[in-house]
Design a protein around this motif. Structure first.
Motif, mmCIF file in Angstrom:
data_model
loop_
_atom_site.group_PDB
_atom_site.id
_atom_site.type_symbol
_atom_site.label_atom_id
_atom_site.label_comp_id
_atom_site.label_asym_id
_atom_site.label_seq_id
_atom_site.Cartn_x
_atom_site.Cartn_y
_atom_site.Cartn_z
ATOM 1 N N ASP B 40 1.091 -1.319 -0.063
ATOM 2 C CA ASP B 40 -0.320 -0.073 0.038
ATOM 3 C C ASP B 40 0.777 0.857 -0.148
ATOM 4 O O ASP B 40 2.068 1.510 1.439
ATOM 5 N N PRO B 41 0.670 1.752 -1.190
ATOM 6 C CA PRO B 41 1.769 3.327 -1.275
ATOM 7 C C PRO B 41 1.310 4.098 0.308
ATOM 8 O O PRO B 41 2.617 4.897 -0.181
ATOM 9 N N THR B 42 0.382 4.109 0.588
ATOM 10 C CA THR B 42 0.026 4.848 1.653
ATOM 11 C C THR B 42 1.403 5.173 2.839
ATOM 12 O O THR B 42 1.409 5.764 3.464
ATOM 13 N N ALA B 43 1.616 3.142 2.753
ATOM 14 C CA ALA B 43 2.414 3.145 4.213
ATOM 15 C C ALA B 43 3.779 3.999 4.276
ATOM 16 O O ALA B 43 4.169 4.976 5.417
ATOM 17 N N CYS B 44 4.581 4.363 2.614
ATOM 18 C CA CYS B 44 5.036 4.658 2.698
ATOM 19 C C CYS B 44 5.010 6.652 2.925
ATOM 20 O O CYS B 44 6.215 7.006 3.092
ATOM 21 N N ARG B 45 3.654 6.778 2.308
ATOM 22 C CA ARG B 45 3.780 8.223 2.696
ATOM 23 C C ARG B 45 3.789 8.733 3.509
ATOM 24 O O ARG B 45 4.578 9.750 4.118
ATOM 25 N N ASP B 46 2.910 7.381 4.568
ATOM 26 C CA ASP B 46 2.969 8.221 5.883
ATOM 27 C C ASP B 46 3.873 8.184 6.646
ATOM 28 O O ASP B 46 4.287 9.237 7.766
ATOM 29 N N LEU B 47 5.062 6.706 6.643
ATOM 30 C CA LEU B 47 6.423 7.081 6.924
ATOM 31 C C LEU B 47 7.624 8.705 6.780
ATOM 32 O O LEU B 47 7.887 9.007 8.074
ATOM 33 N N GLU B 48 7.558 9.067 5.595
ATOM 34 C CA GLU B 48 7.790 10.140 5.569
ATOM 35 C C GLU B 48 6.679 11.258 6.025
ATOM 36 O O GLU B 48 7.767 11.929 6.446
ATOM 37 N N ALA B 49 6.319 11.488 6.493
ATOM 38 C CA ALA B 49 5.156 12.483 7.298
ATOM 39 C C ALA B 49 5.764 12.536 8.305
ATOM 40 O O ALA B 49 5.833 13.747 9.341
ATOM 41 N N CYS C 44 13.198 -3.305 29.332
ATOM 42 C CA CYS C 44 11.952 -3.892 27.980
ATOM 43 C C CYS C 44 10.599 -3.372 27.684
ATOM 44 O O CYS C 44 9.808 -2.799 26.909
ATOM 45 N N ARG C 45 10.154 -3.284 29.415
ATOM 46 C CA ARG C 45 8.861 -2.337 29.677
ATOM 47 C C ARG C 45 9.341 -0.780 29.325
ATOM 48 O O ARG C 45 8.150 -0.811 28.635
ATOM 49 N N ASP C 46 10.286 -0.624 29.981
ATOM 50 C CA ASP C 46 10.344 0.591 29.523
ATOM 51 C C ASP C 46 10.299 1.392 28.290
ATOM 52 O O ASP C 46 10.080 2.311 27.614
ATOM 53 N N LEU C 47 11.097 0.799 27.345
ATOM 54 C CA LEU C 47 11.130 0.615 25.765
ATOM 55 C C LEU C 47 10.087 0.756 25.100
ATOM 56 O O LEU C 47 10.054 1.610 24.396
ATOM 57 N N GLU C 48 9.227 -0.308 25.376
ATOM 58 C CA GLU C 48 7.859 -0.512 25.143
ATOM 59 C C GLU C 48 7.023 0.504 25.962
ATOM 60 O O GLU C 48 6.441 1.221 24.550
ATOM 61 N N ALA C 49 7.319 1.404 26.386
ATOM 62 C CA ALA C 49 6.175 2.614 27.388
ATOM 63 C C ALA C 49 6.998 3.600 26.103
ATOM 64 O O ALA C 49 6.115 4.612 25.892
ATOM 65 N N TYR C 50 8.193 4.205 26.149
ATOM 66 C CA TYR C 50 8.148 4.803 25.576
ATOM 67 C C TYR C 50 8.002 4.732 23.812
ATOM 68 O O TYR C 50 8.068 5.330 23.494
ATOM 69 N N PHE C 51 8.432 3.673 23.441
ATOM 70 C CA PHE C 51 7.893 3.440 22.263
ATOM 71 C C PHE C 51 6.165 3.601 21.636
ATOM 72 O O PHE C 51 5.438 4.607 20.816
ATOM 73 N N ASP C 52 5.176 3.666 22.896
ATOM 74 C CA ASP C 52 4.056 3.873 22.502
ATOM 75 C C ASP C 52 3.983 5.685 22.477
ATOM 76 O O ASP C 52 3.024 5.787 22.394
ATOM 77 N N ARG C 53 4.829 6.324 23.257
ATOM 78 C CA ARG C 53 4.881 7.487 23.299
ATOM 79 C C ARG C 53 5.315 8.157 21.818
ATOM 80 O O ARG C 53 4.978 9.021 21.317
ATOM 81 N N LEU C 54 6.323 7.098 21.665
ATOM 82 C CA LEU C 54 7.321 8.088 19.881
ATOM 83 C C LEU C 54 6.505 7.910 18.737
ATOM 84 O O LEU C 54 6.431 8.857 18.426
ATOM 85 N N VAL C 55 5.682 6.801 19.137
ATOM 86 C CA VAL C 55 5.176 6.703 17.814
ATOM 87 C C VAL C 55 3.505 6.125 18.265
ATOM 88 O O VAL C 55 2.882 5.143 18.246
ATOM 89 N N PRO C 56 2.604 7.636 18.481
ATOM 90 C CA PRO C 56 0.979 6.671 19.247
ATOM 91 C C PRO C 56 0.009 6.436 18.026
ATOM 92 O O PRO C 56 0.637 6.536 16.960
ATOM 93 N N GLU C 57 -1.064 6.210 18.526
ATOM 94 C CA GLU C 57 -1.666 5.636 17.312
ATOM 95 C C GLU C 57 -2.574 6.787 16.732
ATOM 96 O O GLU C 57 -3.533 6.323 16.107
ATOM 97 N N ASP C 58 -2.844 8.178 17.370
ATOM 98 C CA ASP C 58 -3.840 8.231 17.369
ATOM 99 C C ASP C 58 -3.514 9.946 16.447
ATOM 100 O O ASP C 58 -4.173 10.779 16.486
ATOM 101 N N LEU C 59 -2.220 9.340 15.600
ATOM 102 C CA LEU C 59 -1.227 10.978 14.598
ATOM 103 C C LEU C 59 -2.730 10.956 13.418
ATOM 104 O O LEU C 59 -3.105 10.046 13.329
ATOM 105 N N THR C 60 -3.313 11.873 13.394
ATOM 106 C CA THR C 60 -4.404 12.252 12.633
ATOM 107 C C THR C 60 -3.740 12.575 10.552
ATOM 108 O O THR C 60 -4.764 12.107 10.379
ATOM 109 N N TYR C 61 -2.092 12.605 10.897
ATOM 110 C CA TYR C 61 -2.420 12.786 9.355
ATOM 111 C C TYR C 61 -2.036 11.140 8.582
ATOM 112 O O TYR C 61 -1.782 11.171 7.553
ATOM 113 N N PHE C 62 -2.656 9.684 10.083
ATOM 114 C CA PHE C 62 -2.284 8.704 9.572
ATOM 115 C C PHE C 62 -2.930 8.695 7.927
ATOM 116 O O PHE C 62 -3.972 8.039 8.531
ATOM 117 N N GLN C 63 -2.646 7.974 6.773
ATOM 118 C CA GLN C 63 -3.861 6.974 6.029
ATOM 119 C C GLN C 63 -3.966 5.751 5.582
ATOM 120 O O GLN C 63 -4.824 5.229 5.456
#
Lengths: 122, 122, 122
Positions: B40-49, C44-63
């Motif tokens: 899915d090309p949107t995966a790469c675009r989201d990564l760049e964003a 390992c638990r701290d690492l997981e917690a950090y990544f949850d915050r570094l790349v959150p699930e609710d970024l509105t620009y994700f397609q």
């Protein structure tokens, strides 16, 4: 950031391998091994400044803090970068690009001895 | 993101190696080589964003800015990702997963020539 | 984080290779393979917690969200870490440091089967 390029180049030359790969492996979880721009020293300093901010020492949710505030950030910075690099060897030399140097990226404040394993194979 | 999977697959086939590993190495410090979702090309675009926001161009503490505002971010994005990948070869083919593709992740705005070294060994 | 060190060590021993390298490769784009501190489980638990915050699930620009809110973050977390590790082998064993363990870093919430390819060469 500590540059290791010349030392690894020497080991590759001593191995006698003309064509193949060299693997450089860092045996630690609180420092990294990375390729980085090696012409302008400010590039490495900016990289360090960026990582200081990306993984700060005062995150309140850290539990793994037995060795001090730089303990957990050091592991995260290692996972975000690399523990080893594999570089092609041609004509008995690493085939690095013009600006590429090999660096140990130390993430702890206190002095540590670091063991790097270099494996050359043809 | 520029996909290189088919070209590398062709080189692996030409090498005649049936079982072993292939190392794909990027000779530059302002672009990366990564495996990524290639359906899915949107995966790469989201990564760049995401990377545009994770390492923005206007960080005021950067000193290494001789080549413009995308200079230092390009090195950091490279260190945060990878310079090479090593992929197992079986039956003369890369043993990639169903959704895995190999990509050059370009971090500079201006056009650059990029040299990638491919080493296949059995 | 799921530790794989003992299983890979067993495969290295079975291979009979005394000196060389072992490559451990993850065939997926929504989980990673990393070396990490394996003595204190809170690391390992701290690492997981950090990544949850570094790349959150609710970024509105994700397609790229077809498989749910953990879809795109899983790919980014994979690119920010690694798909494979290459570890030196000496005397028939992985030459890991005292605190280094090999882990699958799972980035999806739902249960997935994961295929890891181990290649030992002398």
């Amino acid at each position: 950031m500590y540059e290791l390029t010349a030392e690894v180049e020497r080991l590759v030359a001593e191995s006698g391998v003309q064509q193949g790969l060299v693997n450089i492996f860092n045996r630690h979880t609180s420092s990294s091994l990375v390729l980085m721009e090696n012409a302008d020293p400010t590039a490495c300093r900016d990289l360090e400044a960026y990582f200081d901010r990306l993984v700060p020492e005062d995150l309140t949710y850290f539990q793994h803090t037995c060795e001090g505030p730089d303990d957990m950030p050091s592991h995260i910075r290692m996972v975000l970068t690399r523990s080893s690099e594999t570089v092609p060897v041609r004509d008995g030399r690493m085939m690095l690009g013009t600006w590429q140097g090999l660096f140990l990226f130390e993430h702890r404040r206190a002095r540590h001895n670091r063991e790097i394993v270099v494996t050359v194979h043809g």
